[in-house]
Design an enzyme around this catalytic site. Structure first.
Site, PDB file in Angstrom:
ATOM      1  N   LYS A   1     -10.927  -0.712  -2.273  1.00  0.00           N
ATOM      2  CA  LYS A   1     -10.784  -1.497  -1.052  1.00  0.00           C
ATOM      3  C   LYS A   1     -11.985  -1.177  -0.159  1.00  0.00           C
ATOM      4  O   LYS A   1     -12.406  -0.034  -0.129  1.00  0.00           O
ATOM      5  CB  LYS A   1      -9.496  -1.105  -0.310  1.00  0.00           C
ATOM      6  CG  LYS A   1      -8.215  -1.273  -1.121  1.00  0.00           C
ATOM      7  CD  LYS A   1      -7.039  -0.597  -0.380  1.00  0.00           C
ATOM      8  CE  LYS A   1      -5.809  -0.558  -1.275  1.00  0.00           C
ATOM      9  NZ  LYS A   1      -4.676   0.160  -0.668  1.00  0.00           N
TER      10      LYS A   1
ATOM     11  N   GLU B   1      -0.215  -3.223   4.623  1.00  0.00           N
ATOM     12  CA  GLU B   1      -1.346  -2.286   4.662  1.00  0.00           C
ATOM     13  C   GLU B   1      -1.439  -1.565   6.003  1.00  0.00           C
ATOM     14  O   GLU B   1      -1.136  -2.141   7.037  1.00  0.00           O
ATOM     15  CB  GLU B   1      -2.659  -3.064   4.484  1.00  0.00           C
ATOM     16  CG  GLU B   1      -3.325  -2.900   3.149  1.00  0.00           C
ATOM     17  CD  GLU B   1      -3.824  -1.501   2.836  1.00  0.00           C
ATOM     18  OE1 GLU B   1      -3.927  -0.653   3.746  1.00  0.00           O
ATOM     19  OE2 GLU B   1      -4.116  -1.256   1.646  1.00  0.00           O
ATOM     20  N   ASP B   2      -1.917  -0.321   5.967  1.00  0.00           N
ATOM     21  CA  ASP B   2      -2.104   0.420   7.223  1.00  0.00           C
ATOM     22  C   ASP B   2      -3.582   0.662   7.532  1.00  0.00           C
ATOM     23  O   ASP B   2      -3.903   1.216   8.576  1.00  0.00           O
ATOM     24  CB  ASP B   2      -1.402   1.775   7.161  1.00  0.00           C
ATOM     25  CG  ASP B   2      -2.141   2.731   6.247  1.00  0.00           C
ATOM     26  OD1 ASP B   2      -2.402   2.358   5.084  1.00  0.00           O
ATOM     27  OD2 ASP B   2      -2.505   3.836   6.699  1.00  0.00           O
TER      28      ASP B   2
ATOM     29  N   THR C   1       1.046  10.333   3.487  1.00  0.00           N
ATOM     30  CA  THR C   1       0.336  11.395   2.772  1.00  0.00           C
ATOM     31  C   THR C   1      -0.988  11.734   3.460  1.00  0.00           C
ATOM     32  O   THR C   1      -1.636  12.716   3.088  1.00  0.00           O
ATOM     33  CB  THR C   1       0.090  11.008   1.296  1.00  0.00           C
ATOM     34  OG1 THR C   1      -0.220   9.621   1.226  1.00  0.00           O
ATOM     35  CG2 THR C   1       1.306  11.290   0.448  1.00  0.00           C
TER      36      THR C   1
ATOM     37  N   SER D   1      -2.372   0.644  -4.434  1.00  0.00           N
ATOM     38  CA  SER D   1      -2.873   1.814  -3.703  1.00  0.00           C
ATOM     39  C   SER D   1      -4.221   2.284  -4.235  1.00  0.00           C
ATOM     40  O   SER D   1      -4.511   2.129  -5.420  1.00  0.00           O
ATOM     41  CB  SER D   1      -1.855   2.948  -3.827  1.00  0.00           C
ATOM     42  OG  SER D   1      -2.404   4.183  -3.431  1.00  0.00           O
ATOM     43  N   ALA D   2      -5.025   2.893  -3.367  1.00  0.00           N
ATOM     44  CA  ALA D   2      -6.301   3.476  -3.788  1.00  0.00           C
ATOM     45  C   ALA D   2      -6.099   4.830  -4.457  1.00  0.00           C
ATOM     46  O   ALA D   2      -7.006   5.376  -5.071  1.00  0.00           O
ATOM     47  CB  ALA D   2      -7.213   3.638  -2.575  1.00  0.00           C
TER      48      ALA D   2
ATOM     49  N   ASP E   1       0.875  -1.160   0.000  1.00  0.00           N
ATOM     50  CA  ASP E   1       0.000   0.000   0.000  1.00  0.00           C
ATOM     51  C   ASP E   1       0.929   1.231   0.000  1.00  0.00           C
ATOM     52  O   ASP E   1       2.119   1.116   0.324  1.00  0.00           O
ATOM     53  CB  ASP E   1      -0.860  -0.054   1.266  1.00  0.00           C
ATOM     54  CG  ASP E   1      -1.704   1.183   1.443  1.00  0.00           C
ATOM     55  OD1 ASP E   1      -2.425   1.536   0.494  1.00  0.00           O
ATOM     56  OD2 ASP E   1      -1.652   1.810   2.526  1.00  0.00           O
ATOM     57  N   LEU E   2       0.417   2.382  -0.361  1.00  0.00           N
ATOM     58  CA  LEU E   2       1.284   3.574  -0.424  1.00  0.00           C
ATOM     59  C   LEU E   2       1.143   4.443   0.823  1.00  0.00           C
ATOM     60  O   LEU E   2       2.038   4.504   1.666  1.00  0.00           O
ATOM     61  CB  LEU E   2       0.955   4.378  -1.687  1.00  0.00           C
ATOM     62  CG  LEU E   2       1.784   5.643  -1.912  1.00  0.00           C
ATOM     63  CD1 LEU E   2       3.266   5.346  -2.047  1.00  0.00           C
ATOM     64  CD2 LEU E   2       1.287   6.396  -3.148  1.00  0.00           C
ATOM     65  N   ASP E   3      -0.018   5.101   0.935  1.00  0.00           N
ATOM     66  CA  ASP E   3      -0.224   6.021   2.056  1.00  0.00           C
ATOM     67  C   ASP E   3      -0.278   5.250   3.368  1.00  0.00           C
ATOM     68  O   ASP E   3      -1.115   4.375   3.540  1.00  0.00           O
ATOM     69  CB  ASP E   3      -1.524   6.802   1.828  1.00  0.00           C
ATOM     70  CG  ASP E   3      -1.887   7.670   3.007  1.00  0.00           C
ATOM     71  OD1 ASP E   3      -0.967   8.101   3.736  1.00  0.00           O
ATOM     72  OD2 ASP E   3      -3.082   7.918   3.214  1.00  0.00           O
TER      73      ASP E   3
ATOM     74  N   LYS F   1      -8.814   6.928   5.696  1.00  0.00           N
ATOM     75  CA  LYS F   1      -7.604   6.205   5.293  1.00  0.00           C
ATOM     76  C   LYS F   1      -7.927   4.967   4.463  1.00  0.00           C
ATOM     77  O   LYS F   1      -8.754   4.151   4.873  1.00  0.00           O
ATOM     78  CB  LYS F   1      -6.780   5.814   6.523  1.00  0.00           C
ATOM     79  CG  LYS F   1      -6.093   7.020   7.131  1.00  0.00           C
ATOM     80  CD  LYS F   1      -5.041   6.636   8.144  1.00  0.00           C
ATOM     81  CE  LYS F   1      -4.381   7.908   8.656  1.00  0.00           C
ATOM     82  NZ  LYS F   1      -3.502   7.653   9.796  1.00  0.00           N
TER      83      LYS F   1
HETATM   84  P1  B16 Z   1      -6.335  10.147  -4.148  1.00  0.00           P
HETATM   85  P2  B16 Z   1      -3.569   4.214  -0.083  1.00  0.00           P
HETATM   86  C1  B16 Z   1      -5.363   6.177  -0.217  1.00  0.00           C
HETATM   87  O1  B16 Z   1      -4.053   5.726  -0.406  1.00  0.00           O
HETATM   88  C2  B16 Z   1      -5.460   7.061   1.006  1.00  0.00           C
HETATM   89  O2  B16 Z   1      -5.172   6.308   2.176  1.00  0.00           O
HETATM   90  C3  B16 Z   1      -6.855   7.616   1.107  1.00  0.00           C
HETATM   91  O3  B16 Z   1      -6.954   8.467   2.245  1.00  0.00           O
HETATM   92  C4  B16 Z   1      -7.191   8.394  -0.170  1.00  0.00           C
HETATM   93  O4  B16 Z   1      -8.518   8.889  -0.121  1.00  0.00           O
HETATM   94  C5  B16 Z   1      -7.027   7.463  -1.361  1.00  0.00           C
HETATM   95  O5  B16 Z   1      -5.709   6.955  -1.382  1.00  0.00           O
HETATM   96  C6  B16 Z   1      -7.313   8.171  -2.682  1.00  0.00           C
HETATM   97  O6  B16 Z   1      -6.307   9.111  -2.931  1.00  0.00           O
HETATM   98  O7  B16 Z   1      -7.272  11.253  -3.765  1.00  0.00           O
HETATM   99  O8  B16 Z   1      -4.893  10.588  -4.241  1.00  0.00           O
HETATM  100  O9  B16 Z   1      -6.786   9.407  -5.371  1.00  0.00           O
HETATM  101  O10 B16 Z   1      -3.515   4.108   1.410  1.00  0.00           O
HETATM  102  O11 B16 Z   1      -4.523   3.234  -0.725  1.00  0.00           O
HETATM  103  O12 B16 Z   1      -2.201   4.190  -0.712  1.00  0.00           O
HETATM  104 MG    MG Z   2      -2.874   3.185   3.245  1.00  0.00          MG
END
Ligand code: B16
Ligand code: MG
Length: 217
Positions: free
Chosen positions: A144, A168-169, A16, A113-114, A8-10, A44
């Site tokens: 997710k 994953e977090d 972020t 990542s999302a 996962d990224l964030d 998140k």
């Molecule tokens: P964006 P992850 C997610 O990243 C974030 O945790 C989540 O808070 C955010 O809404 C989502 O990405 C979408 O991000 O607005 O940049 O498309 O944890 O899946 O890496």
């Molecule tokens: Mg995350």
């Protein structure tokens, strides 16, 4: 056996969430309701569209589709102002040594990542070229906790889901990994992520020989 890793990224590679918070908070300020760091926890791992829905629920607001689209764009523009200032100093502790460890063991890894901004963020911190593939918010139709993002990750690794290990977090992310039939590693509060197969507070806590038991299977 051959294993692969999906990150996962964030919350795993970079934090972020603090920039998402500032951007969502400024929208809430404009709409005149309170949005706290505790509220931010709910966003998140969930998609941008879903985040806005949760935010509007917190503010008890119902908006037209048109307004929602407008706010999604302005939130992201605000968020990008922070993202474009990021550099390699924002890579979370333990990430670089973990990637080196995986390279040394010839274990391939991809991103799952999302975020639709995932490629940009990885480029900002200088990690883009290290991943075998990137699955982000642009490549999936279901967010997710749907397992889609990780199942596409497994395809990129050319491995069956059972051979994939996910870092994953977020609760939604751990659920997605479990539903994909992968090994889930929760990074962060173990009580919050109690559905994960393994829990660590952060990546520096991962034992040096963690992958050996999987490779030996
Ligand atoms: P964006 P992850 C997610 O990243 C974030 O945790 C989540 O808070 C955010 O809404 C989502 O990405 C979408 O991000 O607005 O940049 O498309 O944890 O899946 O890496
Ligand atoms: Mg995350």
């Amino acid at each position: 056996k051959t294993i692969g890793v999906i990150f996962d990224l964030d919350g795993v590679i970079v934090d972020t969430a603090k920039y998402h918070f500032l951007a969502w908070k400024s929208l809430a300020d404009n709409l005149d309701f309170e949005f706290t760091e505790a509220h931010n926890e709910l966003l998140k791992g969930v998609s941008r569209v879903r985040s806005l829905e949760i935010l509007l629920d917190i503010g008890n607001l119902e908006l037209s589709e048109e307004k929602k689209q407008e706010y999604l764009i302005s939130k992201n523009e605000h968020y990008l102002k922070y993202i474009t200032q990021m550099g390699s100093e924002e890579i979370l502790p333990g990430v670089l040594s973990l990637l080196d460890n995986l390279d040394g063991l010839n274990i391939e890894y991809v991103l799952g990542s999302a975020s639709k901004n995932a490629p940009l963020i990885l480029k900002q911190v200088g990690l883009f070229d290290r991943f075998k593939g990137i699955v982000d918010g642009n490549s999936v139709s279901s967010a997710k906790p749907d397992p889609e993002v990780f199942l596409i990750g497994a395809q990129k690794l050319c491995l069956p889901p059972e051979n994939c290990i996910v870092f994953e977090d977020a609760i939604a992310g751990v659920e997605a990994a479990n539903r994909a039939n992968m090994t889930s590693i929760g990074i962060g509060d173990a009580e919050t992520l109690n559905e994960a197969d393994y829990n660590y507070n952060n990546l520096t806590e991962l034992p040096q020989n963690f992958f050996n038991m999987f490779l030996a299977e």
